[in-house]
Design a protein around this motif. Structure first.
Motif, PDB file in Angstrom:
ATOM      1  N   THR A  53     -13.586 -22.907  -1.907  1.00  0.00           N
ATOM      2  CA  THR A  53     -14.263 -23.388  -2.202  1.00  0.00           C
ATOM      3  C   THR A  53     -15.933 -22.370  -3.113  1.00  0.00           C
ATOM      4  O   THR A  53     -16.699 -23.578  -3.503  1.00  0.00           O
ATOM      5  N   ARG A  97     -16.558 -36.905   1.204  1.00  0.00           N
ATOM      6  CA  ARG A  97     -16.036 -36.752  -0.265  1.00  0.00           C
ATOM      7  C   ARG A  97     -13.971 -35.858   1.720  1.00  0.00           C
ATOM      8  O   ARG A  97     -15.089 -35.475   2.620  1.00  0.00           O
ATOM      9  N   HIS A 177      -9.346 -36.339  -1.549  1.00  0.00           N
ATOM     10  CA  HIS A 177      -9.033 -35.872  -2.454  1.00  0.00           C
ATOM     11  C   HIS A 177      -7.557 -34.902  -1.856  1.00  0.00           C
ATOM     12  O   HIS A 177      -7.321 -34.252  -0.595  1.00  0.00           O
ATOM     13  N   TRP A 179      -4.942 -31.533  -2.728  1.00  0.00           N
ATOM     14  CA  TRP A 179      -4.886 -30.550  -3.026  1.00  0.00           C
ATOM     15  C   TRP A 179      -3.559 -29.770  -2.075  1.00  0.00           C
ATOM     16  O   TRP A 179      -3.737 -30.045  -1.148  1.00  0.00           O
ATOM     17  N   VAL A 190      -4.800 -29.824  -7.864  1.00  0.00           N
ATOM     18  CA  VAL A 190      -5.002 -31.197  -7.918  1.00  0.00           C
ATOM     19  C   VAL A 190      -3.972 -31.745  -7.859  1.00  0.00           C
ATOM     20  O   VAL A 190      -3.473 -32.167  -8.634  1.00  0.00           O
ATOM     21  N   ALA A 201      -5.953 -26.643 -11.479  1.00  0.00           N
ATOM     22  CA  ALA A 201      -7.022 -27.385 -11.435  1.00  0.00           C
ATOM     23  C   ALA A 201      -7.831 -26.150 -12.760  1.00  0.00           C
ATOM     24  O   ALA A 201      -8.766 -26.529 -13.418  1.00  0.00           O
ATOM     25  N   HIS A 206     -10.833 -33.523 -14.647  1.00  0.00           N
ATOM     26  CA  HIS A 206     -11.402 -33.813 -13.064  1.00  0.00           C
ATOM     27  C   HIS A 206     -11.430 -33.569 -12.049  1.00  0.00           C
ATOM     28  O   HIS A 206      -9.607 -33.017 -11.942  1.00  0.00           O
ATOM     29  N   SER A 207     -11.859 -33.850 -11.048  1.00  0.00           N
ATOM     30  CA  SER A 207     -11.369 -32.643  -9.883  1.00  0.00           C
ATOM     31  C   SER A 207     -10.711 -34.144  -8.331  1.00  0.00           C
ATOM     32  O   SER A 207     -10.133 -33.415  -8.007  1.00  0.00           O
TER      33      SER A 207
END
Length: 226
Positions: A53, A97, A177, A179, A190, A201, A206-207
């Motif tokens: 990250t 999140r 989220h 992953w 994702v 990703a 989008h996330s």
């Protein structure tokens, strides 16, 4: 790693690495921690949340366990630090999140298709938290990959049973989220609820935040948790 090598690494951190972050750590002491993300990841040594990250000190509240599993809120699986950490992160730290991160070649997922050593009683009970992700198929590479992803979805579903998580997700102040990190590719996939699949990703638009009410994937079908 020999003990003397471990000591040398501690000394290297103190003398060489820490001075670069001294002011930042002092600010985190004076002002307290305010991480924005609760990262629930597998204990596997190949999964490196800060490297994935690009986060720095104070940004991630980390919880790691075998398989990146989430115990039930009702305590039916016994007391567990992961459940306490979820409550603390949401109620006390007000994270924005929650990421549940599984990965390829996961030993916990492989163990779901095999046998655990008789003396590993705690491990056997812990693996129960992932058994609903198991497919009625021989555990080939594709099946294991699908099971790893299904296990991530299963934990997201279980997170929504935590009242403080569900309430904040409904209010829009907390995003979830899912992953799946493919170690050999250096790529995080994702969860995309619109397609009901995991998307690299590097190609995602989008996330991958799970909306409320949460919709998740099981065998290619997008289903509501409720």
């Amino acid at each position: 790693m020999p003990d003397d090598e471990l000591l040398q690494r501690l000394q290297h951190f103190h003398h060489n690495a820490f001075p670069q972050y001294r002011e930042q750590f002092q600010a985190l002491v004076d002002q307290g921690q305010h991480p924005t993300t609760l990262f629930i990841g597998c204990s596997d040594s190949r999964l490196l949340p800060y490297l994935l990250t690009g986060a720095g000190p104070g940004e991630l509240f980390l919880v790691r366990n075998v398989g990146a599993f989430v115990p039930p809120y009702d305590g039916s699986h016994g007391h567990h630090g992961t459940a306490a950490a979820i409550e603390f992160a949401v109620l006390s730290l007000a994270v924005q999140r929650i990421v549940v991160c599984g990965h390829s070649h996961c030993g916990a997922i492989k163990a779901l298709y095999g046998e655990t050593p008789p003396e590993a009683q705690n491990l056997h009970r812990w693996l129960d938290l992932g058994r609903d992700a198991v497919l009625p198929l021989p555990p080939g590479a594709d099946v294991l990959r699908r099971t790893e992803q299904r296990a991530v979805v299963l934990q997201l579903e279980r997170l929504m049973d935590y009242p403080m998580v569900r309430r904040r997700a409904q209010q829009g102040s907390l995003a979830l989220h899912g992953w799946h990190y493919v170690i050999e590719d250096g790529e995080v996939h994702v969860l995309d609820v619109q397609s009901g699949s995991f998307i690299a990703a590097s190609c995602a638009q989008h996330s991958g935040a799970v909306p409320y009410p949460p919709y998740v994937e099981h065998d290619g079908q997008v289903l509501a948790v409720d």
